[in-house]
Design an enzyme around this catalytic site. Structure first.
Site, PDB file in Angstrom:
ATOM      1  N   ALA A  35       0.799  -1.137  -0.027  1.00  0.00           N
ATOM      2  CA  ALA A  35       0.105  -0.032  -0.008  1.00  0.00           C
ATOM      3  C   ALA A  35       0.846   1.456   0.040  1.00  0.00           C
ATOM      4  O   ALA A  35       0.416   2.208  -0.793  1.00  0.00           O
ATOM      5  CB  ALA A  35      -0.839   0.008   1.288  1.00  0.00           C
ATOM      6  N   ASP A  38       2.327   1.648  -3.282  1.00  0.00           N
ATOM      7  CA  ASP A  38       1.279   2.090  -4.366  1.00  0.00           C
ATOM      8  C   ASP A  38       1.063   3.728  -4.069  1.00  0.00           C
ATOM      9  O   ASP A  38       1.065   4.592  -5.133  1.00  0.00           O
ATOM     10  CB  ASP A  38      -0.131   1.548  -4.030  1.00  0.00           C
ATOM     11  CG  ASP A  38      -0.276   0.232  -4.654  1.00  0.00           C
ATOM     12  OD1 ASP A  38       0.567  -0.099  -5.477  1.00  0.00           O
ATOM     13  OD2 ASP A  38      -1.018  -0.592  -4.130  1.00  0.00           O
ATOM     14  N   SER A  83      -4.894  -8.477 -15.657  1.00  0.00           N
ATOM     15  CA  SER A  83      -5.168  -8.410 -14.389  1.00  0.00           C
ATOM     16  C   SER A  83      -6.548  -7.600 -14.521  1.00  0.00           C
ATOM     17  O   SER A  83      -7.202  -7.502 -15.294  1.00  0.00           O
ATOM     18  CB  SER A  83      -3.883  -7.501 -13.623  1.00  0.00           C
ATOM     19  OG  SER A  83      -3.991  -6.227 -14.408  1.00  0.00           O
ATOM     20  N   LEU A  84      -6.818  -6.830 -13.119  1.00  0.00           N
ATOM     21  CA  LEU A  84      -8.007  -6.140 -12.892  1.00  0.00           C
ATOM     22  C   LEU A  84      -7.706  -4.767 -12.616  1.00  0.00           C
ATOM     23  O   LEU A  84      -6.660  -4.347 -12.116  1.00  0.00           O
ATOM     24  CB  LEU A  84      -8.853  -6.770 -11.880  1.00  0.00           C
ATOM     25  CG  LEU A  84      -9.284  -8.296 -12.070  1.00  0.00           C
ATOM     26  CD1 LEU A  84     -10.103  -8.693 -10.605  1.00  0.00           C
ATOM     27  CD2 LEU A  84     -10.180  -8.449 -13.227  1.00  0.00           C
ATOM     28  N   LYS A 115     -11.390 -11.618  -3.117  1.00  0.00           N
ATOM     29  CA  LYS A 115      -9.949 -11.293  -3.425  1.00  0.00           C
ATOM     30  C   LYS A 115      -8.877 -11.724  -2.778  1.00  0.00           C
ATOM     31  O   LYS A 115      -8.702 -11.257  -1.853  1.00  0.00           O
ATOM     32  CB  LYS A 115      -9.951  -9.843  -4.176  1.00  0.00           C
ATOM     33  CG  LYS A 115      -8.641  -9.750  -4.805  1.00  0.00           C
ATOM     34  CD  LYS A 115      -8.732  -8.259  -5.676  1.00  0.00           C
ATOM     35  CE  LYS A 115      -7.416  -7.514  -5.785  1.00  0.00           C
ATOM     36  NZ  LYS A 115      -6.371  -8.199  -6.001  1.00  0.00           N
ATOM     37  N   LYS A 286     -17.736  -9.978 -10.999  1.00  0.00           N
ATOM     38  CA  LYS A 286     -17.658 -10.469 -12.178  1.00  0.00           C
ATOM     39  C   LYS A 286     -19.060 -10.473 -12.569  1.00  0.00           C
ATOM     40  O   LYS A 286     -19.804 -10.960 -12.085  1.00  0.00           O
ATOM     41  CB  LYS A 286     -17.091 -12.027 -12.210  1.00  0.00           C
ATOM     42  CG  LYS A 286     -15.802 -11.942 -11.420  1.00  0.00           C
ATOM     43  CD  LYS A 286     -15.172 -13.390 -11.290  1.00  0.00           C
ATOM     44  CE  LYS A 286     -13.900 -13.511 -10.566  1.00  0.00           C
ATOM     45  NZ  LYS A 286     -13.457 -14.809 -10.461  1.00  0.00           N
ATOM     46  N   CYS A 404       8.133  26.303  27.077  1.00  0.00           N
ATOM     47  CA  CYS A 404       6.725  25.895  26.217  1.00  0.00           C
ATOM     48  C   CYS A 404       6.226  26.794  25.162  1.00  0.00           C
ATOM     49  O   CYS A 404       6.332  27.821  25.339  1.00  0.00           O
ATOM     50  CB  CYS A 404       5.609  26.195  27.715  1.00  0.00           C
ATOM     51  SG  CYS A 404       4.007  25.902  27.072  1.00  0.00           S
ATOM     52  N   CYS A 407       3.221  29.020  26.610  1.00  0.00           N
ATOM     53  CA  CYS A 407       3.066  30.099  27.504  1.00  0.00           C
ATOM     54  C   CYS A 407       4.676  30.596  27.736  1.00  0.00           C
ATOM     55  O   CYS A 407       4.888  31.572  28.331  1.00  0.00           O
ATOM     56  CB  CYS A 407       2.690  29.657  28.649  1.00  0.00           C
ATOM     57  SG  CYS A 407       3.614  28.451  29.573  1.00  0.00           S
ATOM     58  N   CYS A 422       5.922  21.453  30.706  1.00  0.00           N
ATOM     59  CA  CYS A 422       5.719  22.696  30.789  1.00  0.00           C
ATOM     60  C   CYS A 422       5.479  22.704  32.279  1.00  0.00           C
ATOM     61  O   CYS A 422       4.527  22.330  33.003  1.00  0.00           O
ATOM     62  CB  CYS A 422       4.684  23.324  30.174  1.00  0.00           C
ATOM     63  SG  CYS A 422       3.912  24.916  30.554  1.00  0.00           S
TER      64      CYS A 422
HETATM   65  S1  IVH Z   1     -10.355 -13.137 -11.381  1.00  0.00           S
HETATM   66  C1  IVH Z   1      -8.269 -11.275 -15.357  1.00  0.00           C
HETATM   67  N1  IVH Z   1     -10.732 -13.754  -8.709  1.00  0.00           N
HETATM   68  O1  IVH Z   1      -6.416 -10.285  -8.139  1.00  0.00           O
HETATM   69  C2  IVH Z   1      -7.900 -11.755 -14.154  1.00  0.00           C
HETATM   70  N2  IVH Z   1      -8.711 -12.817  -9.448  1.00  0.00           N
HETATM   71  O2  IVH Z   1      -6.067  -7.679  -8.947  1.00  0.00           O
HETATM   72  C3  IVH Z   1      -8.865 -12.395 -13.566  1.00  0.00           C
HETATM   73  N3  IVH Z   1      -7.175 -12.620  -7.334  1.00  0.00           N
HETATM   74  O3  IVH Z   1      -4.735 -11.177 -11.169  1.00  0.00           O
HETATM   75  C4  IVH Z   1      -8.757 -12.584 -12.044  1.00  0.00           C
HETATM   76  N4  IVH Z   1      -8.615 -13.422  -5.967  1.00  0.00           N
HETATM   77  O4  IVH Z   1      -4.383 -12.586  -9.012  1.00  0.00           O
HETATM   78  C5  IVH Z   1      -9.834 -13.320  -9.697  1.00  0.00           C
HETATM   79  N5  IVH Z   1     -11.451 -14.460  -6.805  1.00  0.00           N
HETATM   80  C6  IVH Z   1     -10.399 -13.994  -7.536  1.00  0.00           C
HETATM   81  C7  IVH Z   1      -9.173 -13.527  -7.051  1.00  0.00           C
HETATM   82  C8  IVH Z   1      -8.309 -12.794  -8.119  1.00  0.00           C
HETATM   83  C9  IVH Z   1      -7.433 -12.994  -6.066  1.00  0.00           C
HETATM   84  C10 IVH Z   1      -5.916 -11.829  -7.961  1.00  0.00           C
HETATM   85  C11 IVH Z   1      -5.535 -12.431  -9.360  1.00  0.00           C
HETATM   86  C12 IVH Z   1      -5.822 -11.253 -10.274  1.00  0.00           C
HETATM   87  C13 IVH Z   1      -5.495 -10.043  -9.347  1.00  0.00           C
HETATM   88  C14 IVH Z   1      -6.476  -8.963  -9.831  1.00  0.00           C
END
Ligand code: IVH
Length: 659
Positions: A35, A38, A83-84, A115, A286, A404, A407, A422
């Protein structure tokens, strides 16, 4: 910020980010959290957006994925490993839906999954047998880690159904929190560097060159996708099919008909995720129907049909704009970092206490520094560390002032204590804090007297110490900004309705060092009246349950100081009556412990309710405790209470009992 300043900052940020990427991707170790990293990347991205011609092709913001370790065989993914896109607010989900509905005008449902915070792996089965396994790599080419993956028992070496040809399953390798902790303890004993988090060990383990090493680590696997070889129509079918094929899947997945339902699910999981045995960093939402999802297509490196809702990060980086010294009610000087405002764990943080000089020295925090700050749950934000390489030139170490800052009186550093104080009892800041403490919820509990009004009253010379409040008249209050006859009348009436106070609350109001709500109640119970307490020796105080020698000595000295004697006379002079502690009441003889957040009442209010009903509050769980009130995000106390078989109450059961 001028362009030159931006260029300097950008250069330093890139060096710092590259350093952490190298640690993370090549050395499998971590100095700061994901984090926090990021957060640095976000700052860089913002600056590059503001000054586009400062963006260069080698900037970390231009990089996609990671490079494979040269020792591993490379594997080309048949279908790109995407990735997402991450979102952080429910409002962003609405926008996502709106945009998607422009592309595909259809009604559809959502499949929501945990996730899991681990490492993505692609598994390829040939005629039902595990053929190879690869990491994501840069999405196109990954590393062949088959030898290590074969050691993970949760991954079937052959599918439970005969499927000819090629089947590809993707999912997440992860480690349980408990296994992670156990491994770190062992590493500590062997004097090896500790891993930052379970994700980190999982990544390190599957990229070990020696499979025996990977086998010795308790890795697990959840499957989240069938990429090829099996036809399924929906995510729900896919989830079921994966289980039939012999894979574990993330638990508690849910089919939601609307985004409203998704939001409810988010709220539920946000509360329960800390109790999960593995790390969950968000939810993946999804589109359930796979045809619809495919029609939505891909944008950049992410499919439009799925999105990651990330839970608020508990760490971020920001800049210390100044270090300001505050003076508390006992005169203690506390350095506080004034920060460039930043969002952490769902709220904006602009201040963080630096505690005392020892802490500042240990962390070497200076004005101008870039720092990592953390806010876990409802805990006060703290400065975790300074990113030294980002320190500008010409910063100076922080020094505690000799006078202080409020004051101007000399400050005193008592031997053996970290605190600097103080020495002026009449210091404006001390007076204000003492008064605010005494009128607070755990003491006199006077409503309608906020910080601003108390400050004005002090500035106008209307009050100096707490008992002065009972001598105020409506005419006095009318002089203050913002008061009219009615409000002045109400405030005086409110103050005058608080002329009697229970003994334990009065002890809190006196602001005795080390004496909080629980100790005040223990003292009040043991001595019943103020007169008896004043007669007690240090030895007699030590006999009270929950009072140690340091507290006894400090309390004794304080109660017998001239200033307290004077204050007690003033209280009785203005007609404040201290009511002896009740030795009966509905909860007489019952001891309570509170843990976790209680929702709409504060912990201190709850304690006062128990005390008012004649009960006792303890700070630790033990055999002598009768009830443990367990709120949201309770910690080890809940566990211990269960082990001891104590009576556990929810906050609502507690409120019913009190009512
Ligand atoms: S679906 C196109 N389902 O999170 C990728 N991903 O930030 C579809 N991840 O790349 C991913 N839990 O490595 C999916 N229940 C889950 C997940 C999951 C963890 C990870 C995965 C993905 C990343 C995205």
């Amino acid at each position: 910020m001028t362009k030159q300043e931006a260029a300097n900052r950008i250069k330093k940020l890139r060096q710092e980010i590259n350093h952490h990427r190298y640690l993370y991707h090549v050395l499998d170790t971590q100095e700061i959290s994901d984090a926090a990293l990021d957060s640095l990347k976000n700052e860089l991205e913002d600056l590059e957006q503001k000054f586009p011609d400062l963006r260069t092709p080698d900037s970390p913001t231009m990089r996609v994925g990671g490079e494979p370790k040269p020792e591993f065989q490379q594997v080309e993914h048949t279908a790109r490993m995407l990735s997402l896109r991450d979102v952080f607010e429910p409002a962003e989900l609405l926008q996502w839906e709106k945009r998607n509905k422009k592309i595909v005008q259809a009604e559809y449902e959502y499949f929501v999954e945990l996730k899991v915070d681990g490492v993505a792996i692609s598994l390829v089965y040939q005629d039902g047998v595990l053929h190879h396994a690869a990491t994501r790599g840069d999405g196109v080419v990954g590393e062949d880690v088959t030898h290590n993956i074969r050691t993970i028992e949760a991954i079937p070496l052959s599918l439970r159904e005969d499927i000819p040809g090629r089947v590809e399953v993707r999912g997440e390798v992860y480690m349980l929190k408990a296994d992670f902790e156990r491994m770190n303890i062992e590493r500590g004993q062997q004097d090896l560097p500790l891993y930052a988090n379970p994700r980190n060990i999982a990544a390190g383990s599957i990229r070990q060159l020696d499979p025996a090493m990977a086998a010795s680590r308790p890795l697990r696997f959840f499957a989240w996708e069938i990429t090829a070889g099996v036809d399924v129509a929906t995510r729900v079918d896919e989830y079921e099919k994966l289980q039939e094929l012999g894979f574990a899947v993330p638990p508690d997945a849910k089919l939601c008909h609307t985004l409203k339902e998704v939001e409810t699910y988010i709220a539920t999981e946000e509360k329960r995720r800390l109790k999960r045995t593995f790390q969950v960093d968000g939810l993946v939402i999804k589109v359930n129907d796979l045809r619809t999802s495919a029609r939505l297509g891909i944008i950049g490196k992410a499919p439009r049909g799925s999105i990651a809702y990330k839970f608020a990060a508990e760490e971020a980086t920001t800049i210390v704009e100044d270090i300001v010294v505050q003076v508390g009610r006992t005169g203690t000087l506390t350095p506080v970092a004034h920060l460039r405002p930043v969002r952490v764990a769902g709220s904006t943080v602009s201040r963080a206490t630096l505690h005392n000089m020892d802490e500042i020295k240990r962390k070497d925090v200076r004005a101008g520094d870039t720092v990592v700050i953390r806010k876990a749950g409802d805990i006060i934000p703290e400065v975790v560390k300074v990113l030294l390489k980002l320190r500008p030139e010409n910063t100076r170490p922080f020094r505690m002032p000799k006078k202080c800052p409020v004051c101007g009186s000399p400050v005193q550093h008592e031997q053996g204590e970290v605190a600097v104080r103080c020495t002026n009892m009449f210091c404006f800041s001390q007076q204000r804090e003492r008064i605010l403490h005494a009128i607070g919820k755990s003491a006199f509990d006077i409503d309608g007297l906020g910080e601003r009004i108390v400050e004005q009253m002090l500035q106008e010379g209307l009050i100096e110490e707490v008992p002065d409040l009972w001598e105020l008249t409506e005419g006095d209050v009318l002089q203050l900004e913002g008061f009219a006859e009615k409000s002045a009348h109400n405030l005086i009436a409110e103050i005058q309705s608080h002329t009697s106070i229970t003994f334990s609350r009065f002890l809190v109001a006196l602001g005795i060092p080390h004496v909080g709500v629980v100790t005040a109640q223990d003292l009040a119970r043991a001595f019943t009246t103020l007169k008896a307490l004043l007669k007690a020796s240090v030895e007699q105080l030590v006999e009270v349950e929950g009072v140690g020698k340091t507290v006894a000595q400090a309390a004794h000295a304080y109660l017998h100081s001239d200033s307290i004697q004077h204050l007690l006379e003033r209280y009785s002079g203005v007609g404040v009556k201290v009511v002896p502690q009740k030795q009966s009441g509905a909860l007489h003889g019952k001891t309570f412990v509170f843990t976790g957040s209680l929702g709409d009442i504060s912990r201190d209010e709850a304690k006062q309710l128990v005390i008012a009903a004649g009960g006792r509050v303890a700070s630790a769980v033990g055999q002598q405790v009768d009830y443990v009130v367990v709120g949201e995000e309770a910690g080890s106390k809940e566990k211990k209470a269960k082990q001891l078989g104590l009576h556990i109450l929810s906050p609502s059961q507690f409120k019913k009992m009190i009512a």
